[in-house]
Design a protein around this motif. Sequence first.
Motif, short mmCIF file in Angstrom:
data_model
loop_
_atom_site.label_atom_id
_atom_site.label_comp_id
_atom_site.label_asym_id
_atom_site.label_seq_id
_atom_site.Cartn_x
_atom_site.Cartn_y
_atom_site.Cartn_z
N SER A 222 56.27 28.43 42.78
CA SER A 222 55.84 27.77 41.56
C SER A 222 56.68 28.21 40.37
N VAL A 223 57.02 27.25 39.51
CA VAL A 223 57.73 27.55 38.27
C VAL A 223 56.81 28.33 37.33
N PHE A 224 55.56 27.85 37.23
CA PHE A 224 54.56 28.52 36.41
C PHE A 224 53.52 29.17 37.32
N SER A 225 53.05 30.33 36.93
CA SER A 225 51.95 30.98 37.63
C SER A 225 51.03 31.62 36.60
N VAL A 226 49.77 31.80 36.97
CA VAL A 226 48.75 32.31 36.05
C VAL A 226 47.96 33.42 36.74
N SER A 227 47.63 34.45 35.98
CA SER A 227 46.82 35.54 36.50
C SER A 227 45.86 36.03 35.40
N PRO A 228 44.58 36.27 35.74
CA PRO A 228 43.92 36.09 37.03
C PRO A 228 43.56 34.63 37.26
N THR A 229 43.20 34.31 38.51
CA THR A 229 42.85 32.93 38.85
C THR A 229 41.34 32.70 38.87
N GLU A 230 40.57 33.76 38.91
CA GLU A 230 39.11 33.60 38.87
C GLU A 230 38.47 34.91 38.41
N GLY A 231 37.21 34.80 38.01
CA GLY A 231 36.49 35.97 37.52
C GLY A 231 35.31 35.56 36.66
N LYS A 232 34.85 36.48 35.83
CA LYS A 232 33.73 36.21 34.93
C LYS A 232 34.04 36.73 33.54
N ILE A 233 33.58 35.99 32.54
CA ILE A 233 33.72 36.43 31.15
C ILE A 233 32.31 36.72 30.63
N GLU A 234 32.07 37.96 30.28
CA GLU A 234 30.75 38.34 29.76
C GLU A 234 30.53 37.71 28.40
N ALA A 235 29.25 37.56 28.03
CA ALA A 235 28.89 36.98 26.73
C ALA A 235 29.52 37.79 25.59
N GLY A 236 30.20 37.09 24.68
CA GLY A 236 30.82 37.74 23.54
C GLY A 236 32.15 38.41 23.84
N LYS A 237 32.60 38.40 25.10
CA LYS A 237 33.85 39.03 25.49
C LYS A 237 34.95 37.97 25.62
N SER A 238 36.16 38.42 25.88
CA SER A 238 37.28 37.49 26.06
C SER A 238 38.08 37.88 27.30
N GLN A 239 38.86 36.92 27.78
CA GLN A 239 39.68 37.13 28.97
C GLN A 239 41.11 36.73 28.66
N ASP A 240 42.06 37.61 28.99
CA ASP A 240 43.48 37.30 28.83
C ASP A 240 44.04 36.71 30.12
N PHE A 241 44.74 35.58 30.00
CA PHE A 241 45.43 34.96 31.12
C PHE A 241 46.93 35.09 30.87
N VAL A 242 47.65 35.66 31.82
CA VAL A 242 49.09 35.83 31.70
C VAL A 242 49.78 34.67 32.41
N VAL A 243 50.53 33.86 31.64
CA VAL A 243 51.28 32.72 32.18
C VAL A 243 52.73 33.16 32.37
N THR A 244 53.25 32.99 33.58
CA THR A 244 54.62 33.39 33.90
C THR A 244 55.48 32.15 34.14
N PHE A 245 56.66 32.13 33.55
CA PHE A 245 57.62 31.03 33.70
C PHE A 245 58.85 31.58 34.39
N SER A 246 59.13 31.12 35.62
CA SER A 246 60.23 31.65 36.42
C SER A 246 61.08 30.51 37.00
N PRO A 247 61.93 29.88 36.21
CA PRO A 247 62.77 28.80 36.72
C PRO A 247 63.95 29.34 37.53
N ASP A 248 64.29 28.64 38.62
CA ASP A 248 65.41 29.14 39.45
C ASP A 248 66.67 28.29 39.32
N HIS A 249 66.65 27.26 38.43
CA HIS A 249 67.87 26.50 38.18
C HIS A 249 67.76 25.81 36.81
N GLU A 250 68.86 25.26 36.35
CA GLU A 250 68.90 24.66 35.03
C GLU A 250 68.17 23.32 35.01
#
Length: 291
Positions: free
Chosen positions: A84-112
């Motif tokens: 995949s050109v783009f990937s995301v982590s984490p892919t599942e889980g739970k967000i507690e009330a009043g809390k936040s979750q960080d998703f890391v998006v990765t961009f890895s192209p292998d050609h122009e």
Amino acid sequence: GHGVMPSTVCSVGEVLDMGYVMARDTVTSTVKVENTSKLTLPFSVQLESLSPTRDRDRQKIPSFLTSSLQRTEIVGTQNYSGFSVFSVSPTEGKIEAGKSQDFVVTFSPDHESLYYSDRLKVLLFGKQTAHEIHLKGAARDHPMFVEGGVPLDVPVESLAVTSPVESGEALEGGKVPPLSLLLLLEYVEGSAEPARAELTVGAMQSPLLAAKKAVEFSLDSGPELPRAGFALAGPRGALERGQLQRIGVSWVPPGDLQTSHPPLVSALLTLKGDITESYRVLFMARVVAAS
């Protein structure tokens, strides 16, 4: 009992643009989703490129042929490697009330390619779409790029892997034909302000680049541009890694302009970095009636 609506706030709007990167390099960006409701929210993340119905959805005429509004597909260019050109982590889980979750998006192209794109969905309870984000990015084999104007290419690339000679189609003497850009300027009839447009020249920053050699650029206008009423701001300069510079273009109709023959003038934009690239810039202007 009490029915409670789940609510979340995302740090990114409808589009996450990863910008220009060097091919075979990797960059990341963080998307924060905050749970503003009073209950724990189970989440999952989906990428459109990994959808089980994607092959079926692709059996149709490309959108750039059927719609003037949407130029590119939701899922654009993909890696030759199959990863995949783009990937995301984490892919599942739970967000507690009043809390936040960080998703890391990765961009890895292998050609122009200028048309990497995908769509990220954040689902709650496995079915409710909380956020949809259009992911996009571009990759180049060389550390410079030009943005702006009206696209003149087709935003769908062949699945065939072409060699640099084939993709460049070298002319006699080893010269490569310049790429083309179109700048369209519309002057409002009776306005005191000239019509304006701009090009952006950039130099990329990457750990793959050892030297910090500047990227030099120049837009060679010649006498035709001022004769047709065009004026340039910042037509030449030098960029360090990670810098951008804009070339401004303005147009005021000359006194002898014939509205039935709007001016069309070309100039050559040259970029010098690890290689020398040329862009043929077409300047087109017209007078439009005030709304």
